[in-house]
Structure formats: C-alpha cells, structure tokens
Design a protein around this motif. Structure first.
Motif, PDB file in Angstrom:
ATOM      1  N   HIS A  31       0.846  -1.209   0.000  1.00 46.22           N
ATOM      2  CA  HIS A  31       0.000   0.000   0.000  1.00 46.22           C
ATOM      3  C   HIS A  31       0.871   1.246   0.000  1.00 46.22           C
ATOM      4  O   HIS A  31       1.731   1.416   0.866  1.00 46.22           O
ATOM      5  CB  HIS A  31      -0.933   0.020   1.212  1.00 46.22           C
ATOM      6  CG  HIS A  31      -1.917   1.147   1.165  1.00 46.22           C
ATOM      7  ND1 HIS A  31      -2.870   1.263   0.176  1.00 46.22           N
ATOM      8  CD2 HIS A  31      -2.083   2.245   1.959  1.00 46.22           C
ATOM      9  CE1 HIS A  31      -3.591   2.362   0.377  1.00 46.22           C
ATOM     10  NE2 HIS A  31      -3.120   2.974   1.449  1.00 46.22           N
TER      11      HIS A  31
ATOM     12  N   ASP B 128       2.185   3.033   3.176  1.00 37.76           N
ATOM     13  CA  ASP B 128       1.159   4.056   2.924  1.00 37.76           C
ATOM     14  C   ASP B 128       1.827   5.276   2.297  1.00 37.76           C
ATOM     15  O   ASP B 128       3.035   5.311   2.110  1.00 37.76           O
ATOM     16  CB  ASP B 128       0.404   4.427   4.205  1.00 37.76           C
ATOM     17  CG  ASP B 128      -0.966   5.048   3.910  1.00 37.76           C
ATOM     18  OD1 ASP B 128      -1.315   5.203   2.720  1.00 37.76           O
ATOM     19  OD2 ASP B 128      -1.685   5.373   4.867  1.00 37.76           O
TER      20      ASP B 128
ATOM     21  N   HIS C 135       0.946   5.574  -1.791  1.00 42.48           N
ATOM     22  CA  HIS C 135       0.489   6.597  -2.740  1.00 42.48           C
ATOM     23  C   HIS C 135       1.762   7.338  -3.106  1.00 42.48           C
ATOM     24  O   HIS C 135       2.134   8.316  -2.451  1.00 42.48           O
ATOM     25  CB  HIS C 135      -0.539   7.537  -2.103  1.00 42.48           C
ATOM     26  CG  HIS C 135      -1.640   6.799  -1.387  1.00 42.48           C
ATOM     27  ND1 HIS C 135      -2.638   6.131  -2.061  1.00 42.48           N
ATOM     28  CD2 HIS C 135      -1.875   6.591  -0.068  1.00 42.48           C
ATOM     29  CE1 HIS C 135      -3.456   5.561  -1.182  1.00 42.48           C
ATOM     30  NE2 HIS C 135      -3.007   5.814   0.033  1.00 42.48           N
TER      31      HIS C 135
ATOM     32  N   HIS D  65      -9.115   1.418   0.624  1.00 48.51           N
ATOM     33  CA  HIS D  65      -8.927   1.674   2.057  1.00 48.51           C
ATOM     34  C   HIS D  65     -10.156   1.156   2.799  1.00 48.51           C
ATOM     35  O   HIS D  65     -11.278   1.385   2.350  1.00 48.51           O
ATOM     36  CB  HIS D  65      -8.835   3.177   2.327  1.00 48.51           C
ATOM     37  CG  HIS D  65      -7.636   3.846   1.734  1.00 48.51           C
ATOM     38  ND1 HIS D  65      -7.679   4.516   0.543  1.00 48.51           N
ATOM     39  CD2 HIS D  65      -6.365   3.946   2.178  1.00 48.51           C
ATOM     40  CE1 HIS D  65      -6.478   5.024   0.274  1.00 48.51           C
ATOM     41  NE2 HIS D  65      -5.651   4.681   1.255  1.00 48.51           N
TER      42      HIS D  65
HETATM   43 ZN   LIG Z   1      -3.558   4.975   1.869  1.00 46.36          ZN
END
Ligand SMILES: [Zn+2]
Length: 445
Positions: A63, A317, A65, A229
């Motif tokens: 995970h 994340d 971004h 999510h």
């Molecule tokens: Zn996230």
C-alpha cells in the motif's frame, strides 16, 4: 543464460515452506529466476560476496500513494487526524500534473528500493491536469522495480456530500473507461510479470456504491485484483454506519469486495466477525503501522488476523502520512506495535520479516515471488550486518528487525541489480532528489 552467485552469506532466509535458513549460504540466480540455494554453489558468471550479510527475499510493499512523496511534513497536516489531514492536502494535490506524478513516483520507488523492497503496489486515485497511471509505470520501469499500480478514483466531491473537492473527482463513466484502458494496455498476467494493474476506488467515503460494484465486476471480468482503504479509524466506522447503515466489512461483502483477489489497506478497526469474514474469503490486508501511528488511527489487530488465518502484508502508505517510505523500518514498527497491544511475545522478528516478504507476495497474488527457492523470481535483498547497528548481535536474522540496518547493501529484481553497495545503480539519485525538491517548492509556493 547469465548467472549471478551471491556467496557466503552469514544466513540465507528462504521463506520456503519449512522456513529454512541456510548458514554460510549461497543463492544462484540464472536469468531472472533462482536456480539454487545452499552452501557450496559455484558459477562461471558474476560472484557477489556476501560475507557478514543476511540474504532475504525482497520486501513487498502492498500500500502506497507514491505521488505523496512530494507532500511530506506539510505544515497544517502534520498533527491532524485522517479527515482533517486529507482536507489540508487536497488543494495541493490538485496542482499536480504528469511531471509531478512521474518524479514523485521515482523518488518514492528509490526510497523503497534502498529499504529492501523489490515489488510494490501503488494506489493512485487522483488524476489532475492530465496525469495518468502510466506516469508512475514509466518511473517503475526506469528504476527496475516490480510494480503493481492500481487505477484508483474519487467520484463524490464536496458538493455531493463527499470529502474531496469537486476539482479532484472524476465522472464514474470516465473512471471505468480508463480502468479498462490501463488494464488492457499494461496488465501482464504472465509469471514473472514486471507490471500488474489493479482497480482501486479510493475509499467508501469518496466513491459511490455503484462504482465499487462496477469496479468489482470489471476486475473479475479482466482477471485483475481489487484494492481500497477500509476501516482505517473510528471516523471511518462512524461514516459507514451513518451512510450505509452497516460496518465496513458488511459493506465490502455486499459489493463483492471480498475474496483472494481483494486486499484492503489499514483494517485497523475490523471486529471479530469482520476478521472471520476476511479469513473465510481469503481477503488480504495491507497493514500500515507507521501511518496508523502517525494519524493516531490505532493498532490494527494483526495478531488476531494472523491467528484467524487472514493474509497480512505490509504497506508504508503514502509518504505524506508516514512520512517515510522505508519498508524494513515498517516491518520493525509492525513488530513493535503488536507488542504494545499484546505483549512482548505478540510478534517475533521472523514473523514480521515473513509478513514483509512472503506475506506481501501472497496478498498481491504472486506465487512466483516472496521466497528464495528454485524456480521463484530472483527478487533478493542483501543486508550487510557488519555495521555499527548490529555490532554484537548473536542472531543476524532477528537483528535485522531488532537492530537494523534499515538500508540494503544490494538489491536484485528479476535477477537484475537495482542497488549495489548501498547505491541505486539504475538512477541518478541526486538528480531525482533535486528535481523532487524543486517541484515540492513550486507546489507549496
Ligand atoms: Zn492509503
């Protein structure tokens, strides 16, 4: 076919079915695949001396971004909870374009590679000013990491009762069309694939029920995976109860978002029945301990999930909510955080390492990765344990998590070197950092 022999490692951690560890071990790579593991191997090809090193499967990040590496430590978002943090950052993200997407991905991928990561997923859910998923795929190809980008999306803006500004949301018909486009153009189902595409509406609070359902249908039609999510914090649960009249697990199940082809990020607030649902259906979890700490979201019930048979992997994340993208450090935090909740025997260093490697490969549906066994892809991390961090350590494998280092010495992906001697060999890293800083200054101006 070209060969590389990694030789004389203090320990080779295979993550095979018996969790074999080989002392004074060697790993022979032929082409992009592991040919043999064991002591006393030989080659006429390239030799990489690994004396004093621990050799592990490459770490897998499930995970991220990547675009957020351009917005770390932003004033105003540093001490906010999830929803407040998002509202601070949305206007800055609205200024991104293709160059920001490519450069931030490159920086994020480089950071991951230096921390032992050979394969990563990415969740890109906003496409302002002409940005496209392939901006990040280009970056992954340039650095040479195995990449599972997901075509994310947001469709419910502020005017429709959602969280993101209207300028960052897209019409749902266009989203589905582009999802189809990127799967057809970039998804490779073959063994050893370097790029696999997934579908990933951002979260239950930024897309409609319809889009969730349609994305699931499209993913099954195309044979690709689903990601989003879920159950990140108390606000998230409250939103689900108020808007949908049910908990997130129920919402996911109703819309077809459970199964071995689905993995959800966070899952901090899953209750017992939701954990059972995930175990029963083979639904995966991307545990993001640093982000959970950073945003004060809570401690995910990873011990309970693992005991119930849920597949758990790690995610750093987005770098705006971590604000680091160091995967071996993430594994250490995962181990420590379970101990905070459940005591010192709640998670061993070896279990954390298993989650970081094999667990990640399983959650991403990659039975060809995640272990050092003949026939598996040659995704390998070599950790130098002779530095100050682990000086005096008796057990080099446990020391990797309990002491450090947090940077790899060498990293191979598909048998190709990405990091050698602690330096990225596929990129001009100082130049990436310089460009990254220039773009960040322009965005915040
Ligand atoms: Zn996230």
């Amino acid at each position: 076919m070209s060969e590389i022999l990694i030789r004389n490692a203090a320990r080779v951690v295979t993550m095979d079915a018996g969790r074999t560890e080989v002392e004074e071990g060697d790993v022979l790579i032929r082409g992009g695949v592991i040919a043999a593991v064991g002591p006393g191997l030989a080659t006429r090809g390239t030799v990489v001396e690994a004396k004093g090193c621990v050799v592990t499967p490459g770490l897998v990040n499930t995970h991220h971004h990547l675009y957020q590496t351009l917005t770390r430590a932003v004033p105003g978002g540093q001490d906010a909870l999830l929803f407040g943090w998002l509202k601070t950052l949305y206007p800055i993200w609205a200024r991104f374009g293709p160059e920001e997407m490519r450069v931030s991905a490159l920086a994020g991928l480089a950071e991951l590679a230096l921390s032992g990561c050979t394969m990563t997923s990415d969740h890109l859910y906003l496409y302002p000013n002409g940005a496209r998923l392939e901006d990040t795929i280009d970056a992954a190809r340039e650095i040479g990491l195995r990449f599972h980008p997901t075509r994310g999306a947001m469709s419910i803006g502020t005017s429709a009762g959602g969280l993101p500004p209207d300028s960052l949301v897209e019409p749902e018909a266009g989203i589905l069309k582009d999802m189809e486009r990127v799967v057809d153009a970039f998804h490779d189902p073959a063994e050893g694939a370097m790029v696999r595409v997934g579908l990933a509406p951002c979260s239950p609070f930024s897309v409609s029920r319809d889009l969730m359902r349609e994305a699931a249908l499209l993913a099954r039609d195309k044979g690709v995976m689903l990601h989003t999510h879920l159950a990140e914090n108390d606000e998230d649960i409250a939103y689900s109860l108020a808007q949908f009249g049910c908990r997130p697990g129920q919402y996911a199940e109703d819309l077809g978002w459970t199964g071995a082809d689905v993995w959800h990020a966070h899952c901090v607030k899953l209750d017992g029945s939701e954990i059972d649902l995930f175990a029963r259906t083979g639904t995966g979890v991307a545990h993001c301990p640093c982000s959970n700490c950073r945003l004060g979201s809570g401690i995910a019930p990873v011990r309970a999930m693992r005991d119930a048979g849920v597949e758990v992997a790690l995610g750093v994340d987005g770098s705006a909510s971590n604000d680091a993208g160091n995967l071996i450090a993430e594994a250490r935090t995962a181990m420590l955080l379970q101990r905070v909740a459940r005591g010192a025997d709640a998670m061993s260093a070896r279990e954390a390492l298993e989650i970081a490697t094999l667990g990640g490969a399983r959650v991403l549906g990659r039975s060809d990765c995640g272990a050092l066994e003949p026939g598996k892809r040659a995704d390998i991390a070599v950790w130098d344990m002779s530095g100050i961090e682990a000086a005096g350590a008796r057990d080099p494998v446990a020391a990797l998590l309990l002491c450090g280092p947090t940077r790899v010495r060498d990293l191979f992906v598909e048998g190709r070197p990405v990091v050698r001697g602690g330096q990225i060999v596929t990129l001009d890293l100082p130049r990436v950092i310089e460009t990254q800083n220039r773009l960040a200054r322009r965005l915040m101006a």
